[in-house]
Design a protein around this motif. Structure first.
Motif, short mmCIF file in Angstrom:
data_model
loop_
_atom_site.label_atom_id
_atom_site.label_comp_id
_atom_site.label_asym_id
_atom_site.label_seq_id
_atom_site.Cartn_x
_atom_site.Cartn_y
_atom_site.Cartn_z
N ARG A 99 -7.68 -1.54 -8.21
CA ARG A 99 -6.87 -0.74 -7.30
C ARG A 99 -6.90 0.71 -7.73
NH1 ARG A 99 -4.29 -5.14 -9.08
NH2 ARG A 99 -3.77 -6.82 -7.62
N GLY A 115 -6.18 1.42 -2.52
CA GLY A 115 -7.39 0.79 -2.00
C GLY A 115 -8.30 0.36 -3.13
N THR A 124 -12.09 0.21 -5.07
CA THR A 124 -13.24 1.07 -5.26
C THR A 124 -14.50 0.39 -4.72
OG1 THR A 124 -13.74 0.19 -7.45
CG2 THR A 124 -12.18 2.02 -7.34
N MET A 172 -2.42 6.17 -0.44
CA MET A 172 -2.48 4.73 -0.25
C MET A 172 -3.25 4.08 -1.39
SD MET A 172 -3.24 4.45 3.86
CE MET A 172 -2.84 2.71 3.88
N ASP A 226 -5.30 9.36 2.47
CA ASP A 226 -5.93 9.04 3.74
C ASP A 226 -5.23 9.79 4.87
OD1 ASP A 226 -7.67 7.91 5.47
OD2 ASP A 226 -6.87 5.88 5.35
N GLN A 267 0.81 -1.22 0.00
CA GLN A 267 0.00 0.00 0.00
C GLN A 267 0.84 1.27 0.00
OE1 GLN A 267 -2.72 -0.48 3.40
NE2 GLN A 267 -4.36 -0.59 1.90
N LYS A 293 -14.26 -4.20 -6.27
CA LYS A 293 -13.35 -4.52 -5.18
C LYS A 293 -11.98 -4.99 -5.67
CE LYS A 293 -16.38 -3.67 -1.95
NZ LYS A 293 -16.22 -2.51 -1.05
#
Length: 214
Positions: free
Chosen positions: A202, A193, A195, A191, A207, A35, A199
């Motif tokens: 990326r 993550g 959506t 970072m 954050d 990440q 899922k």
């Protein structure tokens, strides 16, 4: 006949070169990156680069406030294993994923080019950080950091487009602000993550910077 054979061989060589260039390596770049992203030093100049890569976008930060370098690049990419990004000031970054690291070059607007190798960021608190918020925009504050660890960090700070001494970020307290001229400005970290709609896709998010990053 000889010319026909030469044409076929030339076409085959070009095809093989293109295929090798676009072939996805067996090593998963996202497993290596995690990440936090990658970071490295430019060769031949005292400047640093941080990179964070998603499926179809990337963000790059090149910095050293001591020599007045601060370049942010963010944009869409097609192949996360090999791509170029360019920003509005004319800085271009070429990136390739090779042997668990990123290799590439930074070409500034003055056409000076510097190569780099960037390794994955592993330490707790490591990452690419930036001052955010409406107050920072109103006060024309722009600041960023590349943290390998609390004792190994690099960044830049400009106030109304003028470079200032870059404050150190702490990874040992719960603060997610920096103090400038008696004002507090939020500091967030970029970072990777998923959506909400996909899922498996990326994306890059920014954050809140916290002591214990999970």
């Amino acid at each position: 006949m000889k010319n026909v054979i030469m044409s076929i061989l030339t076409g085959l060589v070009i095809f093989l070169l293109i295929t090798c260039e676009n072939k996805t390596p067996e090593i998963d770049i996202f497993e290596i990156q995690g990440q936090k992203g990658f970071a490295g030093k430019l060769i031949g100049i005292d400047a640093y680069v941080g990179l964070l890569i998603a499926d179809d976008e990337a963000i790059i930060y090149v910095c050293n406030g001591d020599i007045e370098i601060s370049e942010w690049l963010k944009g869409p990419i097609i192949n996360p294993y090999s791509f170029d990004l360019r920003n509005s000031s004319g800085t271009n970054v070429h990136v390739r994923f090779i042997d668990n690291s990123l290799e590439g070059s930074v070409t500034f607007s003055n056409e000076n080019t510097f190569k780099f190798t960037a390794s994955p960021l592993r330490e707790e608190g490591a990452g690419i950080y930036r001052v955010v918020g409406e107050m920072a925009k109103e006060d024309q504050i722009e600041a960023g950091w590349i943290l390998n660890s609390e004792d190994d960090q690099h960044g830049s700070l400009t106030i109304r487009s003028s470079f200032q001494n870059t404050p150190m970020l702490s990874t040992t307290d719960n603060s997610n602000f920096i103090q400038l001229d008696k004002k507090s400005y939020p500091v967030n970290v970029f970072m990777i993550g998923a959506t909400l709609t996909n899922k498996k896709q990326r994306k890059i998010f920014i954050d809140t910077y916290l002591k214990n990053e999970k």
